[in-house]
Design a protein around this motif. Structure first.
Motif, mmCIF file in Angstrom:
data_model
loop_
_atom_site.group_PDB
_atom_site.id
_atom_site.type_symbol
_atom_site.label_atom_id
_atom_site.label_comp_id
_atom_site.label_asym_id
_atom_site.label_seq_id
_atom_site.Cartn_x
_atom_site.Cartn_y
_atom_site.Cartn_z
ATOM 1 N N LYS A 1 0.821 -1.209 0.000
ATOM 2 C CA LYS A 1 0.000 0.000 0.000
ATOM 3 C C LYS A 1 0.856 1.262 0.000
ATOM 4 C CE LYS A 1 -0.415 -0.159 5.051
ATOM 5 N NZ LYS A 1 -1.351 -0.299 6.201
ATOM 6 N N THR B 1 -6.212 -3.806 -1.477
ATOM 7 C CA THR B 1 -6.431 -5.130 -0.893
ATOM 8 C C THR B 1 -7.596 -5.851 -1.565
ATOM 9 O OG1 THR B 1 -5.587 -4.354 1.243
ATOM 10 C CG2 THR B 1 -6.890 -6.368 1.248
ATOM 11 N N LYS C 1 -6.976 -9.266 -3.859
ATOM 12 C CA LYS C 1 -7.489 -10.533 -3.329
ATOM 13 C C LYS C 1 -8.860 -10.889 -3.879
ATOM 14 C CE LYS C 1 -4.906 -10.114 1.007
ATOM 15 N NZ LYS C 1 -4.998 -10.107 2.485
#
Length: 355
Positions: free
Chosen positions: A242, A337, A341
């Protein structure tokens, strides 16, 4: 015998200056090519060995990248803002091509990401929508500047609406100023249908990408922002963590330090007092920063899990401006994220982090 060749190209609208070096840094060839696909491919196919090519990001970079990618083993589209060595000493097209080849050979170039063709249409439509929106904002600012220049208060949005337009124009006594304002109103009216058409085309193209629907689950990230996120980022795998996305979005904190260690009783210790915070990084994607900032402002004003996260930061004593910055960084981290994912938005996890 090492057959590696490093090719630097200084690209212009009509011509391309080319320099070819071997692995030892010896200049093998220099030439001037016409900026045409057939000429460039004929030159590349005439070279033997393993070819590595570089040129700077510019107007023709996307076209040249797609043209050369299948024909070379390594292709680097480099960031011109980070090529400080090109500004040193004499400067010409031939010298710049030599320097680019040398920087490629010594692996000192910072590459600019060029994604796959799958998101090319969405990227172009997103760029079109952002450009037209900015043009409309500029015209609106010019309209208000006309009234401010004659000391006429013009707060709010009624100055732009067609219903109140005659009332506002009547306040301009000078004929030339009134005509100027009328021209600006005509320009604003002509841009709005184009913006709406660009918006529809962007939303239509975004339906082809599953990531847009996934990112749309994040509060304050609506259909337009989700489409622009995919258009601007193209893939989440560009960013390992990040923090790299924060730097690309303009949310990374820059620090300057010198004299990092000092001797205390014969032992080296880290000197923390010399670290100076210089604010957020300047070299970033401005459209992406505006997107995350807008999302953070919207989330901080509307009820929801992101608003609760923002309120918890303020209650702990953080200033509202810093809390909004932290919220923008949090939205960027959630975006990365979820996209990597392929998971849905989890408000309970956000509440646990805020607590």
């Amino acid at each position: 015998m090492n057959q590696e060749k490093y090719i630097g190209m200084d690209v212009h609208q009509a011509t391309i200056s080319v320099a070819v070096m071997d692995a030892r840094g010896k200049l093998l060839m220099e030439c001037l090519l016409e900026t045409k696909a057939a000429t460039i491919l004929e030159f590349i196919q005439g070279l033997k060995g393993t070819l590595a090519v570089t040129f700077e990001e510019g107007t023709s970079a996307a076209w040249l990248h797609d043209l050369l990618k299948p024909h070379v083993s390594q292709l680097v589209v480099c960031d011109p803002r980070k090529n400080a060595l090109l500004q040193d000493g004499n400067k010409s097209d031939r010298i710049d091509a030599r320097k680019l080849a040398e920087l490629l050979r010594t692996n000192q170039l910072n590459s600019v990401y060029h994604g796959k063709r799958g998101t090319r249409a969405l990227k172009e439509l997103g760029r079109s929508y952002l450009t037209i929106t900015k043009d409309g904002t500029r015209v609106m600012n010019r309209i208000k500047s006309v009234y401010r220049s004659w000391a006429i208060p013009c707060a709010g949005t009624s100055v732009y609406t067609a219903r109140h337009r005659a009332e506002w124009l009547a306040k301009l006594v000078e004929p030339g100023v009134r005509i100027r304002a009328e021209h600006l109103y005509q320009q604003l009216d002509s841009l709005e249908p184009v913006r709406q058409a660009a918006r529809r085309e962007l939303l239509l193209e975004s339906r082809k990408h599953a990531a847009v629907k996934l990112l749309g689950q994040i509060p304050s990230i609506g259909p337009i922002r989700a489409a622009l996120l995919v258009a601007l980022l193209q893939t989440p795998h560009r960013f390992r963590t990040k923090r790299q996305l924060w730097a690309y979005s303009g949310f990374a904190v820059e620090i300057h330090d010198s004299g990092e260690y000092r001797s205390v009783r014969g032992k080296l210790q880290r000197n923390r007092e010399r670290i100076t915070v210089r604010g957020l990084n300047d070299n970033h994607n401005h459209d992406l920063k505006n997107l995350f900032k807008g999302a953070a402002v919207s989330a901080s004003e509307r009820p929801g899990p992101l608003h609760d996260f923002y309120a918890a930061l303020v209650e702990k004593g953080m200033r509202p401006t810093m809390a909004r910055l932290t919220l923008a960084r949090k939205i960027a981290a959630i975006t990365l994220t979820m996209w990597k994912k392929g998971v849905s938005f989890d408000p309970q996890q956000l509440q646990r982090q805020a607590a």
